[in-house]
Design a protein around this motif. Structure first.
Motif, short mmCIF file in Angstrom:
data_model
loop_
_atom_site.label_atom_id
_atom_site.label_comp_id
_atom_site.label_asym_id
_atom_site.label_seq_id
_atom_site.Cartn_x
_atom_site.Cartn_y
_atom_site.Cartn_z
N LEU A 50 -3.73 6.98 6.35
CA LEU A 50 -2.65 7.04 7.33
C LEU A 50 -1.53 7.96 6.86
N CYS A 51 -1.02 7.71 5.65
CA CYS A 51 0.09 8.55 5.20
C CYS A 51 -0.39 9.89 4.64
N CYS B 238 -6.23 7.99 -2.16
CA CYS B 238 -5.68 9.32 -1.89
C CYS B 238 -4.93 9.88 -3.10
N CYS C 149 -5.83 3.23 2.36
CA CYS C 149 -7.02 3.85 1.77
C CYS C 149 -7.48 3.15 0.49
N GLY D 218 1.06 7.86 -1.19
CA GLY D 218 0.45 6.56 -1.52
C GLY D 218 1.26 5.42 -0.94
N CYS E 156 1.14 4.02 2.36
CA CYS E 156 0.64 3.09 3.39
C CYS E 156 -0.36 2.07 2.85
N ARG E 157 -1.12 2.46 1.84
CA ARG E 157 -2.13 1.57 1.23
C ARG E 157 -3.32 1.28 2.17
FE1 FES Z 1 -1.71 6.06 2.54
FE2 FES Z 1 -3.59 6.56 0.75
S1 FES Z 1 -3.53 7.18 2.79
S2 FES Z 1 -1.87 5.31 0.53
#
Ligand code: FES
Length: 241
Positions: free
Chosen positions: A35-36, A68, A54, A49, A51-52
């Motif tokens: 997402l981020c 990510c 992934c 890092g 949004c968490r």
């Molecule tokens: Fe958001 Fe990895 S895509 S923490």
């Protein structure tokens, strides 16, 4: 650059040292939601890092790791589809939704919203968590960009696009915790900043937090008050495929 051998979902592969788990998985056609994270043309990476979404499980490590911005290491054994990883990702999305306006049908980004798409992918059909919702003032000061901070998920993609691509650096994160927002300094409305209204921030925003003004009356008003408004055509998307 030297190669390292890793195992992802029982698949052994060799990738260059310094590759993120996300990129390594991608090279083996293994999908991990994000997402981020975003890649931009010109090699600009955005891996806060934050949004968490992934997260993956790494053998021998107690905590889940964001794929990510966690780099591969020799002999690493990764599971992207463990129950723990999938449940955590789902909880993250459910928590994001718990502080997100429920007006998808009226939203400019309906059907183009990455949060909406992720929730649909994960089969989320109802709001699991309910509580206090953000109620930030909306910024409709600009003739080309609208800001609705209640829809912001704090991915900070706009901060990178504005600072590293456009090198204007109008947007940054301010405040703390529940009150954190992405805003121009001192909470100024967009029209009172040195924003060039290029639209890069709009093109990378995953939700309806930043949208392009779609109001002919407003544009005409702005054309008649050029001293107050700046109109520049929205730039093409800068995101890499
Ligand atoms: Fe958001 Fe990895 S895509 S923490």
């Amino acid at each position: 650059m030297s190669l390292v051998t890793v195992t992802i979902n029982d698949k052994k592969l060799q990738v260059e040292e310094g590759t993120s788990i996300l990129e390594a998985a991608k090279s083996a056609n293994i999908y991990i939601p994000t997402l981020c994270h975003m890649n931009l043309h010109g090699g600009v990476e955005h891996n806060p890092g934050s949004c968490r979404v992934c997260v993956v499980e790494i053998e021998g490590r107690k905590n889940l790791a964001p794929s990510c911005n966690t780099m591969v290491a020799e002999g690493m054994v990764i599971n992207t589809n463990s129950i723990r990883a999938i449940t955590s990702r789902r909880t993250v999305v459910e928590l994001l939704l718990s502080d997100h306006p429920q007006d998808c049908l009226l939203c400019e980004k309906n059907m183009h919203c990455e949060l909406q798409a992720l929730a649909a992918d994960m089969g989320i059909r109802e709001m699991k968590y309910k509580g206090e919702m953000s109620t930030f003032p909306k910024d409709f000061s600009s003739a080309s960009i609208e800001r609705n901070l209640d829809k912001c998920i704090l991915c900070r993609r706009c901060v990178t696009a504005c600072g590293k691509i456009q090198t204007v650096s109008v947007l940054s994160a301010v405040n703390r915790g529940f009150h954190t927002i992405i805003s121009p300094a001192f909470g100024l409305p967009m029209v009172d900043t040195n924003c060039t209204f290029c639209g890069q921030c709009v093109s990378v925003c995953p939700t309806g937090a930043l949208t392009q003004v779609n109001n002919t009356t407003k544009v005409w008003e702005a054309l008649n008050h050029k001293d107050k408004f700046v109109i520049v055509q929205t730039a093409p998307a800068v995101r890499a495929a």
